[in-house]
Design an enzyme around this catalytic site. Structure first.
Site, PDB file in Angstrom:
ATOM      1  N   VAL A  23       4.467  19.968  -9.666  1.00 20.57           N
ATOM      2  CA  VAL A  23       4.827  21.104  -8.807  1.00 20.57           C
ATOM      3  C   VAL A  23       5.238  20.526  -7.454  1.00 20.57           C
ATOM      4  CG1 VAL A  23       3.382  22.823  -9.950  1.00 20.57           C
ATOM      5  CG2 VAL A  23       2.408  21.394  -8.149  1.00 20.57           C
ATOM      6  N   SER A  24       5.950  21.303  -6.674  1.00 22.61           N
ATOM      7  CA  SER A  24       6.555  20.769  -5.452  1.00 22.61           C
ATOM      8  C   SER A  24       5.598  20.684  -4.273  1.00 22.61           C
ATOM      9  CB  SER A  24       7.773  21.623  -5.052  1.00 22.61           C
ATOM     10  OG  SER A  24       8.734  21.594  -6.084  1.00 22.61           O
ATOM     11  N   THR A  25       4.553  21.516  -4.242  1.00 26.38           N
ATOM     12  CA  THR A  25       3.645  21.544  -3.099  1.00 26.38           C
ATOM     13  C   THR A  25       2.191  21.604  -3.553  1.00 26.38           C
ATOM     14  OG1 THR A  25       3.652  23.965  -2.931  1.00 26.38           O
ATOM     15  CG2 THR A  25       5.363  22.789  -1.718  1.00 26.38           C
ATOM     16  N   GLN A  28       1.094  25.161  -4.452  1.00 23.62           N
ATOM     17  CA  GLN A  28       1.372  25.591  -5.830  1.00 23.62           C
ATOM     18  C   GLN A  28       0.319  25.064  -6.789  1.00 23.62           C
ATOM     19  OE1 GLN A  28       5.333  24.108  -6.460  1.00 23.62           O
ATOM     20  NE2 GLN A  28       6.309  25.957  -5.659  1.00 23.62           N
TER      21      GLN A  28
END
Length: 560
Positions: A23-25, A28
């Site tokens: 996931v990007s962050t 998340q």
């Protein structure tokens, strides 16, 4: 027969698989279920294919397209390097989880191929054909385009929000984000931390803290204030960053995105004028820092000077036959009093007598309060007149800014535009100062008590505050009560004392057995020039009313 047996063993041995999900962050990862759902889908795929999953490598960072900036991906490649004799299948949930950059996409494909690992994706079939490679390139390029577009859109939204006066980055220490019905996500003072930051900023601006080191030591004494190092210390550059931050004055800006300084919607901890004083002190420093070894055992160390060399005295405990004894002493090379100790009790008892003598009587304190009240009323009228002049000055500054902006639009020279922009920035800061000054020139009703009570309390009982206060408060009393350090002679004790102006006035009044001048015959000076007292009593002196005090031009001030 042996060959058939080996083939049978290979068929019965399941293919080893590794799962990668991302996931990007971090948000998340903690608030969503992206990693869990990706792993679940990949395990279902591996079970359907008959693969044996050996390990799962998650990531909660994008890496900006570069897979080598992702801890999970680096761990997977290191795992493959350690298993050189094994053949693995690497499973991804979606091609976007693989690499959202065309260049890094094929670099990652090459890295897996070098390690003998094949790549399989739930939503895309990799094919080693010209058509398959072409489609793979298009899909990878589309992922890169989507990433860049999202990045541009987020940046544009953040810039627009800063331009509207909202902070969009991590909340600085002393603030926290709250959800406001009108403003949305908004900075708000964070309890005790905000109070500590406010005290540190105002203290550095008004001289209570003479250096950044003193601010640092003050904040390090607060258990709730976040520390950087395991030993409970704060890095010096963070103190500088805190002192320079205009957010604490209620303003926002971004040098990275070229957003000029502007008024923010969040609550300020200090005024913009205080912020400008801080910047001035930082740029024109040179103020000596307070000693790090100040101790409650010797509160006058550094403040009392030797009368022979006019250098600050030091202090120490001296070991005797049975116990230690406290002494003050001069340690200046060449001084005739060098290393000649003076008992602590002698110096501190003498100082106590000086500070106690500065406390006014109850009668005089009532006179002093009345003087403050009259001075307050006079200054209030003056402030109302001055506000009009400040507003006129503010209008003039705004007119200058508009003219400079017109010149910037008309100019085609980069150097001229840069010079004009610097002038506009300087005028903008002046505009902020004038705006704040105009808003605060006329105090609200009821402000007299708030503004004057602390001053009256200090003037009425400096010794009580000093005796019962902490070491920092004692140092503050010394700075406020005396214009310069005290000088002490081993033979004659304390020399001439130079007290602050309010205490000088009180001493003059107390020495004259004064009474209040009748209100009808008390003339307010409209200029700083001396005026003759209108009372018929034989005082025979010219007085000047300044800030509510009637000062004699001679050394002995009197009020009849």
């Amino acid at each position: 027969m042996a060959s058939e047996k080996n083939n049978k063993d290979q068929k019965s041995t399941p293919i080893r698989a590794l799962i990668y999900c991302r996931v990007s962050t971090t948000r998340q990862k903690t608030e969503g279920a992206g990693l869990v759902s990706q792993e679940h889908r990949c395990r279902q795929y591996a079970e359907m294919k008959g693969y044996a999953v050996e390990a799962v490598f998650p990531d909660d960072a994008s890496g900006g397209g570069d897979f080598m900036k992702r801890p999970g991906m680096c761990a997977m490649l290191a795992y493959l390097d350690a298993q050189k004799d094994g053949k693995f299948v690497v499973i991804f949930d979606d091609l976007k989880r693989f690499a959202r950059d065309t260049e890094f996409h094929f670099k990652l494909r090459h890295a897996f191929a070098e390690r003998g690992a094949t790549v399989e994706c739930l939503n895309f079939n990799f094919e080693d054909t010209p058509e398959g490679k072409f489609i793979e390139t298009i899909v990878a390029a589309h992922g890169e385009l989507e990433r860049e577009q999202n990045r541009r859109q987020v940046r544009q939204k953040m810039v627009a929000r800063i331009e509207k006066g909202y902070w969009v980055f991590h909340a600085p220490v002393g603030y926290k984000y709250i959800t406001d019905k009108v403003h949305g996500k908004l900075l708000s003072p964070d309890g005790l931390l905000a109070e500590y930051v406010q005290e540190a900023l105002e203290g550095y601006a008004n001289g209570r803290f003479a250096s950044q080191a003193e601010v640092q030591r003050f904040l390090e004494t607060k258990p709730e204030f976040p520390k950087d190092l395991p030993n409970g210390k704060i890095r010096a550059w963070k103190i500088t960053k805190l002192l320079r931050n205009p957010l604490y004055a209620g303003y926002v800006h971004s040098e990275t995105w070229d957003v000029s300084l502007r008024k923010g919607h969040h609550e300020a901890l200090i005024g913009f004028g205080t912020h400008e004083k801080i910047l001035y002190n930082l740029e024109n420093g040179g103020r000596p820092a307070a000693r790090r070894d100040f101790s409650p055992d010797f509160p006058l160390r550094g403040f009392v000077h030797c009368d022979d060399c006019d250098k600050p005295m030091t202090a120490a405990w001296s070991k005797g036959c049975r116990k230690h004894y406290p002494y003050y002493l001069c340690d200046t090379p060449g001084c005739r009093s060098k290393r000649k100790s003076i008992p602590r009790a002698k110096i501190e008892e003498g100082f106590a007598e000086i500070l106690k003598s500065m406390q006014p009587t109850k009668k005089l304190f009532g006179v002093m309060r009345t003087m403050f009240e009259r001075a307050w009323d006079a200054r209030l009228d003056e402030a109302k007149r001055s506000k009009k002049a400040v507003l006129a000055q503010l209008a003039g500054v705004e007119d200058q800014i508009n003219k400079l902006l017109d010149r910037i639009v008309e100019s085609s020279s980069a150097s001229v535009i840069s010079a004009l922009e610097k002038r506009v920035e300087k005028l903008e800061r002046e505009k902020f100062l004038l705006t704040e000054k105009a808003e605060n020139m006329v105090p609200a009703k009821g402000r007299f008590g708030e503004s004057i009570e602390l001053a009256l309390k200090f003037l009425s009982s400096p010794w009580n505050i000093y005796e019962n206060g902490s070491l920092p408060l004692r140092q503050t009393v010394l700075r406020l009560a005396f214009v310069e350090p005290l000088r002490y002679s081993r033979e004659n004790g304390y020399r001439t004392i130079e007290t602050a102006i309010p205490f000088k006035v009180l001493a003059g009044l107390q020495g004259q057995n004064c009474q209040m001048v009748p209100t009808a015959r008390f003339e307010l000076a409209t200029s700083p020039l001396p005026r003759e007292c209108s009372t018929p009593e034989p005082c025979g002196r010219a007085f000047v009313l300044q800030r509510g005090f009637c000062h004699s031009q001679t050394q002995d001030a009197s009020l009849t």
